[in-house]
Design an enzyme around this catalytic site. Structure first.
Site, short mmCIF file in Angstrom:
data_model
loop_
_atom_site.label_atom_id
_atom_site.label_comp_id
_atom_site.label_asym_id
_atom_site.label_seq_id
_atom_site.Cartn_x
_atom_site.Cartn_y
_atom_site.Cartn_z
CG HIS A 89 -2.24 -0.81 0.76
ND1 HIS A 89 -2.15 -2.08 0.22
CD2 HIS A 89 -3.55 -0.51 0.77
CE1 HIS A 89 -3.36 -2.51 -0.05
NE2 HIS A 89 -4.24 -1.58 0.26
CG ASP A 150 -7.44 7.41 9.29
OD1 ASP A 150 -7.34 7.40 10.52
OD2 ASP A 150 -7.36 8.44 8.60
CD GLU A 263 -8.00 10.83 11.61
OE1 GLU A 263 -8.50 11.11 10.49
OE2 GLU A 263 -7.33 9.80 11.81
P1 FAD Z 1 4.29 -1.82 1.93
O1 FAD Z 1 3.82 -0.81 0.98
O2 FAD Z 1 4.23 -3.22 1.51
O3 FAD Z 1 5.79 -1.45 2.41
C1 FAD Z 1 6.11 -0.14 2.81
C2 FAD Z 1 7.60 -0.04 3.20
O4 FAD Z 1 7.83 -0.80 4.37
C3 FAD Z 1 8.53 -0.60 2.12
O5 FAD Z 1 9.72 0.12 2.12
C4 FAD Z 1 8.77 -2.01 2.60
O6 FAD Z 1 10.00 -2.53 2.13
C5 FAD Z 1 8.76 -1.84 4.10
N1 FAD Z 1 8.28 -3.03 4.81
C6 FAD Z 1 7.12 -3.71 4.58
N2 FAD Z 1 7.03 -4.72 5.45
C7 FAD Z 1 8.13 -4.68 6.23
C8 FAD Z 1 8.62 -5.46 7.31
N3 FAD Z 1 7.95 -6.52 7.77
N4 FAD Z 1 9.80 -5.13 7.87
C9 FAD Z 1 10.50 -4.06 7.42
N5 FAD Z 1 10.11 -3.29 6.40
C10 FAD Z 1 8.92 -3.59 5.81
N6 FAD Z 1 -0.66 5.39 7.19
C11 FAD Z 1 -0.88 5.90 8.43
O7 FAD Z 1 0.05 6.09 9.19
N7 FAD Z 1 -2.15 6.20 8.82
C12 FAD Z 1 -3.25 5.97 8.05
O8 FAD Z 1 -4.37 6.24 8.45
C13 FAD Z 1 -3.04 5.41 6.76
N8 FAD Z 1 -4.09 5.12 5.96
C14 FAD Z 1 -3.86 4.57 4.74
C15 FAD Z 1 -4.96 4.24 3.94
C16 FAD Z 1 -4.78 3.67 2.70
C17 FAD Z 1 -5.97 3.36 1.84
C18 FAD Z 1 -3.45 3.44 2.24
C19 FAD Z 1 -3.22 2.88 0.88
C20 FAD Z 1 -2.35 3.77 3.03
C21 FAD Z 1 -2.54 4.32 4.29
N9 FAD Z 1 -1.47 4.64 5.12
C22 FAD Z 1 -1.70 5.16 6.36
C23 FAD Z 1 -0.08 4.49 4.68
C24 FAD Z 1 0.50 3.15 5.11
O9 FAD Z 1 0.75 3.14 6.50
C25 FAD Z 1 1.83 2.88 4.41
O10 FAD Z 1 1.68 2.97 3.03
C26 FAD Z 1 2.36 1.51 4.78
O11 FAD Z 1 3.67 1.37 4.31
C27 FAD Z 1 1.50 0.47 4.16
O12 FAD Z 1 1.77 -0.79 4.69
P2 FAD Z 1 2.02 -1.99 3.70
O13 FAD Z 1 1.99 -3.18 4.59
O14 FAD Z 1 1.14 -1.99 2.55
O15 FAD Z 1 3.54 -1.63 3.31
#
Ligand code: FAD
Length: 536
Positions: A89, A150, A263
């Site tokens: 994400h 969120d 918020e």
């Molecule tokens: P990924 O996109 O898969 O990875 C993100 C980064 O973290 C990459 O660099 C990856 O290499 C690294 N990573 C992933 N897993 C690990 C691991 N296990 N160990 C070490 N590094 C790792 N953020 C907020 O803070 N608050 C919110 O309310 C919020 N709402 C969101 C709503 C939506 C619809 C979306 C799309 C995003 C939102 N986000 C929010 C942002 C979100 O927290 C970040 O995009 C987060 O990185 C997404 O997690 P993911 O598991 O998809 O990570």
């Protein structure tokens, strides 16, 4: 090795085109099979703005599998990168890599189930676990984590690599302030347990560390008794300083007499108010922005969003408590919108909007998001220059705005926030649409993001990007400021070959020249989607 490491035709192509020295035999030695589906899904993210195919995808079943792969990369004579991917994400390809292997941390068969320790009030979870599943496991014990995002379909490792913020952060701090202990596979392939007491350098570096120092395989997260229900309230303001004064007052409260979530969002677009994230404002009885005095205010309204959690046994006093808190605020008196729902439904609210959009095929569009931390002393300048200036009256998505207390953030973590006691998150959550309207195109919105950043820079607003995205190391140095030296030192210590999370573009893998890194980002076409895609 109890893993399924998936290889594709991409290997040969990349070896030729990028000049990689990674040998297919090296990956085959690790016990690989081929699955193009995994490779394609690991090549994109929620942002849908960059596409980068990995050489292979690993679906680990344990921390040992992750450690084995990273060790192989670290010891490889030629070198290859390893990027953890949670739920993909990210916006700008942060979990992608074109020069190595993506470790798909979330998904069926990865890690183990969350283990709740009711007496000690914490839960141990696999790094790829989605927060929605953490919540469900904890609720079975009447418990829940304290600090949220969120949206819950994000992985624990993914949000802890950034910070993890929502309306609870003013009181509990971000998610990274609510972690007792981590298991981390470093860039040398070592599996280490860390906490404030044990290997504290690694612990602090990894929290908010953008995946640079290790892959989180287990997190121990602090819990509290789970509330049963939530009173969810929205009130409107036409006056920005009254809005921020009330938000700042509310985040200064920490006893029982406080809201549990604070918020807010900005409404510059008439279409959005009756169509935003939920059916909060009734479609049968639409709210007219013009009837609320926004005309005297450049057409901009501000919505404060607050909740009070409660247990059914305290239902009798909840109304009085809310009444007493609302009395101290200066919103437009006729603009109170209230709803009441189970705690889990409140936490999972954005998923409802996601399902609606998915059913219309409108979730998978490019998302040129911009998230900024703005110091309290500059938020009025930001309002004048951006909400009432650069934006015009079209937004292409929600704009969140809420303040947080810096003393709830541990300065030892890797995250950078503004240098003031209170700072705001301002989040432009845009969806780009290819519907012929110029103001909704990817190009227009990307350009607008640039203009916002330029304005902040030229007017000395001292903002910091949240979920940061930069292309050069000098920009990263500036982002980290006084934390850069430590950040770099920790990188040398825990990932000396720079093989982890290369999609963040902070450090170039030592086996690659920087010119090769640039080959990795290839834009993909934007799909034709309709107007409603902004509704989440
Ligand atoms: P990924 O996109 O898969 O990875 C993100 C980064 O973290 C990459 O660099 C990856 O290499 C690294 N990573 C992933 N897993 C690990 C691991 N296990 N160990 C070490 N590094 C790792 N953020 C907020 O803070 N608050 C919110 O309310 C919020 N709402 C969101 C709503 C939506 C619809 C979306 C799309 C995003 C939102 N986000 C929010 C942002 C979100 O927290 C970040 O995009 C987060 O990185 C997404 O997690 P993911 O598991 O998809 O990570």
């Amino acid at each position: 090795m109890a893993t399924k490491l998936l290889l594709t035709f991409a290997i040969c192509r990349l070896i030729v085109t990028v000049g990689l020295t990674l040998e297919p035999t090296e990956l085959l030695r690790l016990g690989l099979t081929v699955d193009p589906v995994d490779v394609v899904s690991a090549s994109v993210d929620f942002g849908l703005m960059t596409k980068v195919e990995p050489l292979a995808v690993l679906r680990p079943s344990s921390a040992k599998d992750v450690a084995q792969l990273v060790k192989a990369a670290y010891e490889s004579s030629h070198g290859f990168t390893v990027s953890a991917r949670g739920h993909g994400h990210s916006i700008n390809g942060q979990a992608q890599t074109g020069t190595g292997v993506v470790v798909q941390m979330s998904g069926v068969g990865s890690g183990g189930k969350p283990r709740v320790w009711g007496g000690d009030m914490y839960v141990d979870v696999w790094g790829g676990e989605l927060w929605i599943d953490v919540l469900k496991s904890c609720l079975a014990y009447g418990l829940a984590p304290k600090s949220w995002t969120d949206y819950l379909y994000l992985s624990v490792g993914g949000t802890l690599s950034n910070a993890g913020i929502s309306g609870q952060a003013f009181h509990h701090g971000p998610q990274i302030s609510n972690v007792h202990e981590l298991d981390v596979v470093t860039g040398k392939g070592e599996l280490m347990t860390c906490s404030k007491e044990q290997n504290p350098e690694l612990f602090h570096a990894v929290l908010g560390g953008l995946g640079q120092f290790g892959i989180i395989t287990r997190a121990r997260i602090s819990l509290e008794p789970a509330p049963q229900r939530v009173r969810w309230i929205r009130v409107l303001y036409s006056n920005f300083s009254a809005f921020t004064k009330d938000q700042e007052y509310l985040i200064s409260l920490h006893g029982n007499q406080k809201f549990d979530y604070v918020e807010g969002f900005v409404i510059v677009d008439e279409g959005l108010i009756n169509n935003w994230r939920s059916s909060f404002f009734s479609p049968r009885n639409p709210v007219k922005i013009s009837s609320l005095g926004s005309n005297n205010n450049g057409g901009v309204l501000y919505c404060l969003e607050i909740t009070k959690n409660y247990h059914e046994s305290t239902v009798e006093t909840i109304d009085q408590e809310i009444e007493a808190l609302l009395k101290k605020l200066n919103f437009i008196p006729t603009s109170v919108f209230t709803t009441d729902l189970p705690y889990v439904d409140f936490l999972d609210r954005v998923h409802k909007a996601e399902l609606k959009l998915r059913s219309k095929g409108m979730w998978e569009v490019p998302h040129p998001w911009l998230n900024l931390f703005v110091p309290k002393s500059k938020i009025a300048d930001f309002d004048r220059g951006v909400f009432k200036g650069i934006l015009g009256n079209k937004t292409s998505g929600p704009i969140l705005i809420y303040p947080m207390n810096k003393n709830k953030w541990d300065d030892k973590s890797s995250v950078v926030t503004p240098d003031e006691d209170v700072f705001y998150l301002v989040a432009f959550l845009r969806s780009a649409l290819d519907n012929g309207e110029e103001t909704q195109s990817l190009e227009y919105l990307t350009n607008q993001n640039r203009r916002i950043l330029k304005f902040c820079d030229e007017d000395g607003l001292k903002v910091k990007q949240y979920l940061p995205h930069y292309k050069t190391q000098s920009e990263w140095k500036e982002h980290y400021g006084s934390k850069w030296d430590r950040f770099q030192r920790m990188k040398m210590k825990f990932d000396p070959r720079h093989i982890l999370a290369s999609g963040q573009n902070i450090f170039t893998p030592t086996f690659l020249s920087s010119s090769n890194m640039m080959v990795m980002d290839t834009p993909i076409p934007i799909k034709q989607k309709a107007r409603e895609a902004i509704d989440f």
